[in-house]
Design an enzyme around this catalytic site. Sequence first.
Site, PDB file in Angstrom:
ATOM      1  N   HIS A 215      48.560  54.916  90.425  1.00 47.07           N
ATOM      2  CA  HIS A 215      47.222  54.393  90.706  1.00 47.07           C
ATOM      3  C   HIS A 215      46.163  55.380  90.195  1.00 47.07           C
ATOM      4  CE1 HIS A 215      48.110  56.905  94.308  1.00 47.07           C
ATOM      5  NE2 HIS A 215      46.887  57.326  94.062  1.00 47.07           N
TER       6      HIS A 215
HETATM    7  C1  T46 Z   1      47.106  60.243  95.522  1.00 46.23           C
HETATM    8  C2  T46 Z   1      48.470  60.830  95.515  1.00 46.23           C
HETATM    9  C3  T46 Z   1      48.495  62.232  94.978  1.00 46.23           C
HETATM   10  C4  T46 Z   1      47.451  56.744 104.819  1.00 46.23           C
HETATM   11  O1  T46 Z   1      47.601  56.054 105.836  1.00 46.23           O
HETATM   12  N1  T46 Z   1      46.454  57.692 104.766  1.00 46.23           N
HETATM   13  C5  T46 Z   1      46.266  58.488 103.684  1.00 46.23           C
HETATM   14  O2  T46 Z   1      45.341  59.333 103.705  1.00 46.23           O
HETATM   15  C6  T46 Z   1      47.137  58.325 102.548  1.00 46.23           C
HETATM   16  C7  T46 Z   1      46.940  59.195 101.317  1.00 46.23           C
HETATM   17  C8  T46 Z   1      48.123  57.387 102.615  1.00 46.23           C
HETATM   18  N2  T46 Z   1      48.274  56.622 103.727  1.00 46.23           N
HETATM   19  C9  T46 Z   1      49.388  55.652 103.776  1.00 46.23           C
HETATM   20  C10 T46 Z   1      49.307  54.507 102.799  1.00 46.23           C
HETATM   21  C11 T46 Z   1      50.762  54.190 102.512  1.00 46.23           C
HETATM   22  O3  T46 Z   1      51.235  53.309 103.504  1.00 46.23           O
HETATM   23  O4  T46 Z   1      50.602  56.355 103.462  1.00 46.23           O
HETATM   24  C12 T46 Z   1      51.476  55.534 102.696  1.00 46.23           C
HETATM   25  C13 T46 Z   1      51.827  56.208 101.368  1.00 46.23           C
HETATM   26  O5  T46 Z   1      50.653  56.282 100.559  1.00 46.23           O
HETATM   27  P1  T46 Z   1      50.696  56.067  98.963  1.00 46.23           P
HETATM   28  O6  T46 Z   1      51.733  55.072  98.630  1.00 46.23           O
HETATM   29  O7  T46 Z   1      49.302  55.820  98.511  1.00 46.23           O
HETATM   30  O8  T46 Z   1      51.197  57.504  98.481  1.00 46.23           O
HETATM   31  P2  T46 Z   1      51.250  58.075  96.987  1.00 46.23           P
HETATM   32  O9  T46 Z   1      52.112  59.266  97.056  1.00 46.23           O
HETATM   33  O10 T46 Z   1      51.572  57.033  96.000  1.00 46.23           O
HETATM   34  O11 T46 Z   1      49.741  58.534  96.680  1.00 46.23           O
HETATM   35  C14 T46 Z   1      49.121  59.544  97.458  1.00 46.23           C
HETATM   36  C15 T46 Z   1      47.662  59.164  97.734  1.00 46.23           C
HETATM   37  O12 T46 Z   1      47.627  57.864  98.352  1.00 46.23           O
HETATM   38  C16 T46 Z   1      46.827  59.140  96.485  1.00 46.23           C
HETATM   39  O13 T46 Z   1      45.456  59.104  96.820  1.00 46.23           O
HETATM   40  O14 T46 Z   1      46.296  60.538  94.665  1.00 46.23           O
HETATM   41  O15 T46 Z   1      49.150  60.786  96.771  1.00 46.23           O
END
Ligand code: T46
Length: 135
Positions: free
Chosen positions: A50
């Site tokens: 993303h």
């Molecule tokens: C990024 C990279 C480096 C939350 O509830 N609160 C939060 O602050 C975050 C970051 C995530 N979440 C929840 C949303 C999803 O259900 O945690 C789960 C995993 O998040 P996500 O799939 O977005 O994780 P990554 O590793 O793909 O991405 C994250 C960050 O979301 C993003 O901003 O830049 O790490």
Amino acid sequence: MNNIKIIKFRVNRDNYGNLVPIENSVDIPFAIKRIYYIFDVKHNIRRGFHAHKKLTQVLICVRGSVNILVKTPLEEKTILLNNPEKGLLIGPMIWREMFDFSNDAVLVVLASDFYKPSDYIRDYEKYKKIFKAKL
Ligand code: T46
């Protein structure tokens, strides 16, 4: 690459070990509104996929190592984070993927804003269109 920067932190080294302080708007160029960390990621897992419309973040691998792919429709590079003395600043409108997590990797992220799902662009084709419209 625009909106990408390696930040070298100041390290206090003494006989007791090392300490890195990170102060708002001093060691990183924004006020921190959120901190999260990612750990226990299996080696074959790739995360991210993303870009953010407005969010700026600093990624620090405080233990172990992880590769970060940063990409735009114009260029891309992969940066190995394996040193707690360095952070990777990723500004808005950069596509990112994280991969090759070592078993012990702990990736700490300092963010300029609270968690807002509406700030994410998760579709690469949509991201490309928005990016090109801003050129
Ligand atoms: C990024 C990279 C480096 C939350 O509830 N609160 C939060 O602050 C975050 C970051 C995530 N979440 C929840 C949303 C999803 O259900 O945690 C789960 C995993 O998040 P996500 O799939 O977005 O994780 P990554 O590793 O793909 O991405 C994250 C960050 O979301 C993003 O901003 O830049 O790490």
